[in-house]
Write a protein that holds these residues in place. Structure first.
Motif, PDB file in Angstrom:
ATOM      1  N   PRO A 260      61.107  48.907  24.543  1.00  0.00           N
ATOM      2  CA  PRO A 260      62.518  48.724  23.807  1.00  0.00           C
ATOM      3  C   PRO A 260      62.865  46.744  24.150  1.00  0.00           C
ATOM      4  N   THR A 261      63.895  46.898  23.571  1.00  0.00           N
ATOM      5  CA  THR A 261      64.047  44.934  23.781  1.00  0.00           C
ATOM      6  C   THR A 261      64.303  44.517  24.763  1.00  0.00           C
ATOM      7  N   GLY A 262      64.746  45.054  25.908  1.00  0.00           N
ATOM      8  CA  GLY A 262      64.754  44.709  27.603  1.00  0.00           C
ATOM      9  C   GLY A 262      64.694  46.104  28.077  1.00  0.00           C
ATOM     10  N   LEU A 263      64.369  45.646  29.511  1.00  0.00           N
ATOM     11  CA  LEU A 263      64.954  47.072  30.629  1.00  0.00           C
ATOM     12  C   LEU A 263      65.781  46.797  31.260  1.00  0.00           C
ATOM     13  N   LEU A 264      66.860  47.307  32.260  1.00  0.00           N
ATOM     14  CA  LEU A 264      67.538  47.172  33.102  1.00  0.00           C
ATOM     15  C   LEU A 264      66.967  48.524  34.130  1.00  0.00           C
ATOM     16  N   ILE A 265      66.435  48.646  35.539  1.00  0.00           N
ATOM     17  CA  ILE A 265      65.610  48.896  36.844  1.00  0.00           C
ATOM     18  C   ILE A 265      66.793  49.081  37.899  1.00  0.00           C
ATOM     19  N   ASN A 266      66.662  50.327  38.153  1.00  0.00           N
ATOM     20  CA  ASN A 266      67.069  50.639  39.748  1.00  0.00           C
ATOM     21  C   ASN A 266      66.259  50.491  40.886  1.00  0.00           C
ATOM     22  N   GLY A 267      66.318  49.526  41.017  1.00  0.00           N
ATOM     23  CA  GLY A 267      65.232  49.001  42.632  1.00  0.00           C
ATOM     24  C   GLY A 267      65.144  50.317  43.286  1.00  0.00           C
ATOM     25  N   THR A 268      65.135  51.283  43.250  1.00  0.00           N
ATOM     26  CA  THR A 268      65.045  52.397  43.947  1.00  0.00           C
ATOM     27  C   THR A 268      64.265  51.874  45.307  1.00  0.00           C
ATOM     28  N   ASP A 269      62.168  52.014  45.101  1.00  0.00           N
ATOM     29  CA  ASP A 269      61.743  52.868  46.218  1.00  0.00           C
ATOM     30  C   ASP A 269      60.469  51.676  45.500  1.00  0.00           C
ATOM     31  N   PRO A 270      59.666  50.612  46.081  1.00  0.00           N
ATOM     32  CA  PRO A 270      58.666  50.200  46.181  1.00  0.00           C
ATOM     33  C   PRO A 270      57.451  50.406  45.827  1.00  0.00           C
ATOM     34  N   ALA A 271      57.560  51.605  45.348  1.00  0.00           N
ATOM     35  CA  ALA A 271      56.275  52.509  44.442  1.00  0.00           C
ATOM     36  C   ALA A 271      56.406  52.096  43.577  1.00  0.00           C
ATOM     37  N   ILE A 272      57.678  51.870  42.920  1.00  0.00           N
ATOM     38  CA  ILE A 272      57.720  51.285  41.273  1.00  0.00           C
ATOM     39  C   ILE A 272      57.477  50.498  40.751  1.00  0.00           C
ATOM     40  N   ALA A 273      56.884  49.327  41.655  1.00  0.00           N
ATOM     41  CA  ALA A 273      56.719  47.771  41.312  1.00  0.00           C
ATOM     42  C   ALA A 273      55.286  48.324  40.531  1.00  0.00           C
ATOM     43  N   SER A 274      54.661  48.272  40.635  1.00  0.00           N
ATOM     44  CA  SER A 274      53.376  48.628  39.458  1.00  0.00           C
ATOM     45  C   SER A 274      54.361  49.366  37.775  1.00  0.00           C
ATOM     46  N   ALA A 275      55.077  49.665  38.407  1.00  0.00           N
ATOM     47  CA  ALA A 275      55.507  50.967  36.551  1.00  0.00           C
ATOM     48  C   ALA A 275      56.338  49.374  35.807  1.00  0.00           C
ATOM     49  N   ILE A 276      57.132  48.678  36.302  1.00  0.00           N
ATOM     50  CA  ILE A 276      57.509  47.572  36.114  1.00  0.00           C
ATOM     51  C   ILE A 276      56.931  45.810  35.480  1.00  0.00           C
ATOM     52  N   ASP A 277      55.727  46.323  36.772  1.00  0.00           N
ATOM     53  CA  ASP A 277      54.711  45.240  36.617  1.00  0.00           C
ATOM     54  C   ASP A 277      53.877  45.676  34.382  1.00  0.00           C
ATOM     55  N   LYS A 278      53.462  46.620  34.314  1.00  0.00           N
ATOM     56  CA  LYS A 278      53.868  47.186  33.168  1.00  0.00           C
ATOM     57  C   LYS A 278      54.688  47.028  32.387  1.00  0.00           C
ATOM     58  N   ALA A 279      55.761  47.381  32.307  1.00  0.00           N
ATOM     59  CA  ALA A 279      56.817  46.706  31.697  1.00  0.00           C
ATOM     60  C   ALA A 279      56.301  44.439  31.615  1.00  0.00           C
ATOM     61  N   VAL A 280      56.604  43.934  32.367  1.00  0.00           N
ATOM     62  CA  VAL A 280      56.307  42.430  31.875  1.00  0.00           C
ATOM     63  C   VAL A 280      55.056  42.543  31.186  1.00  0.00           C
ATOM     64  N   GLU A 281      54.166  42.813  31.590  1.00  0.00           N
ATOM     65  CA  GLU A 281      53.112  42.490  31.185  1.00  0.00           C
ATOM     66  C   GLU A 281      52.738  43.164  29.698  1.00  0.00           C
ATOM     67  N   ALA A 282      53.873  43.676  29.112  1.00  0.00           N
ATOM     68  CA  ALA A 282      53.641  44.111  27.886  1.00  0.00           C
ATOM     69  C   ALA A 282      55.028  44.231  27.035  1.00  0.00           C
ATOM     70  N   GLY A 283      54.939  43.054  28.186  1.00  0.00           N
ATOM     71  CA  GLY A 283      55.707  41.787  27.043  1.00  0.00           C
ATOM     72  C   GLY A 283      57.355  41.753  27.188  1.00  0.00           C
ATOM     73  N   ILE A 284      58.190  43.200  27.913  1.00  0.00           N
ATOM     74  CA  ILE A 284      59.090  43.026  28.006  1.00  0.00           C
ATOM     75  C   ILE A 284      59.908  42.561  29.173  1.00  0.00           C
ATOM     76  N   PRO A 285      60.909  41.988  28.687  1.00  0.00           N
ATOM     77  CA  PRO A 285      62.069  41.942  29.471  1.00  0.00           C
ATOM     78  C   PRO A 285      62.208  42.589  30.384  1.00  0.00           C
ATOM     79  N   THR A 286      62.127  42.482  31.649  1.00  0.00           N
ATOM     80  CA  THR A 286      62.669  43.283  32.805  1.00  0.00           C
ATOM     81  C   THR A 286      63.326  42.756  34.045  1.00  0.00           C
ATOM     82  N   VAL A 287      64.518  43.425  34.650  1.00  0.00           N
ATOM     83  CA  VAL A 287      65.072  43.280  35.535  1.00  0.00           C
ATOM     84  C   VAL A 287      65.776  44.293  36.029  1.00  0.00           C
TER      85      VAL A 287
END
Length: 343
Positions: free
Chosen positions: A109-136
């Motif tokens: 996707p062009t960009g990802l807007l993610i609801n910060g529900t739980d610290p456990a989602i950090a690794s998935a967020i990191d994968k998005a950033v490492e894939a070059g996707i702007p992530t907020v």
């Protein structure tokens, strides 16, 4: 008549015609409304389907998310002329949210807007950033992730506001109960703020901290059990709208309106109705439309290099948007609730 005079005469005629039409519109609200609708229609932006921004949350049909977060996100997309998609599990399921994020990464996707529900989602967020996707991240921060930006509320401040109001409502003494989603970073911060206030009052006793998973039925059951065991209860402090709804309904059905106070968060129509009825005394509110609207705009600004800091910000790992934004809080009480009714 020379050319200058003819031009001046034509200009005066056009201005006069415009003023007459504006006066007619002002005198006829119906025509004015139609005129505004036509103007809005003429400003519709064509959607570029190649530019897609994706919001990922949990409880995707949760009324608060639908009415505030998602409505603002969709409106932003319409005005920017880009595609917006909203994904997530129908239940409070963090593992399912992580799975959705990881699946979306594969669609680029062009960009990802993610609801910060739980610290456990950090690794998935990191994968998005490492894939070059702007992530907020929005609502609750995931500070140990590589997210580019966070926008949301200071929940500690929300807890302090609730605590200060509870102290006033119960005159600094009595039994209180906390309900919310235990373990969720933002609510734990809210709980800490609440307790930092009430612990200054030795005659206030917290008799329970309950996890209702933002479920109104569970909240109502907990509230009923607590009231049955503690007929002298003074107040419920509820940190989700559904928690507040369940508690207020229980207080109402138990005939204890005014005797047992209820404070909760945000301003859903059902909560405002219960406030009108006297079953809720305070709503501590987030500016949810702001953190999703501007969160999406941050993504857009990163993609379009709106404020470029170097020749290639992305290549050297610079995010050309603020790192963290506190969108603020406000409180609604029976005294100032009128502007929020039927909005």
């Amino acid at each position: 008549m020379n050319s200058s005079s003819r031009y001046l005469s034509h200009f005066r005629t056009c201005v006069s015609f415009l003023l007459i039409n504006l006066l007619l519109l002002a005198c006829d609200p119906e025509k004015g409304a139609k005129y505004r609708e036509q103007q809005a229609a003429s400003q519709t932006v064509e959607v570029n389907s190649d530019e897609e921004y994706v919001m990922v949350t949990t409880i995707v049909n949760y009324p608060m998310y639908v009415n505030h977060d998602q409505a603002a996100f969709k409106k932003w997309g319409q005005q920017r002329g880009v595609k917006t998609s909203i994904l997530g599990p129908s239940e409070w399921d963090i593992q399912a949210q992580i799975s959705v994020i990881e699946q979306v990464i594969g669609t680029k996707p062009t960009g990802l807007l993610i609801n910060g529900t739980d610290p456990a989602i950090a690794s998935a967020i990191d994968k998005a950033v490492e894939a070059g996707i702007p992530t907020v991240v929005y609502d609750s921060d995931i500070p140990k992730s590589k997210r580019h930006a966070f926008l949301g509320t200071d929940w500690y401040e929300m807890g302090v506001l609730m605590g200060e109001e509870v102290v006033k409502l119960i005159d600094g003494e009595g039994k209180i109960v906390y309900l919310g989603i235990l373990g969720m970073t933002n609510m734990e911060n809210g709980y800490r703020g609440l307790m930092d206030v009430v612990k200054q009052y030795p005659d206030i006793e917290l008799i329970g901290k309950y996890n209702d998973q933002a479920n109104a039925e569970v909240s109502a059951k907990i509230a009923a059990d607590v009231l049955s065991a503690n007929p002298d209860l003074s107040a419920f402090c509820a940190f989700t709208p559904m928690s507040g709804f369940g508690c207020a309904q229980t207080v109402k059905e138990a005939g204890k309106i005014g005797k047992v106070k209820v404070t909760t968060v945000n301003y859903e129509p059902e909560l405002l109705t219960l406030m009108e009825e006297g079953a809720i005394q305070q709503l501590v509110c987030q500016k949810r439309e702001l953190f999703t609207w501007y969160g999406a705009q941050f993504l857009y600004d990163m993609v379009h290099s709106t404020n470029q800091l170097s020749k290639n910000d992305q290549a050297i790992g610079i995010a050309n948007v603020p790192y963290s934004v506190n969108t603020g809080t406000f409180a609604i009480t029976p005294e100032n609730m009128q502007p929020f009714l039927n909005r």
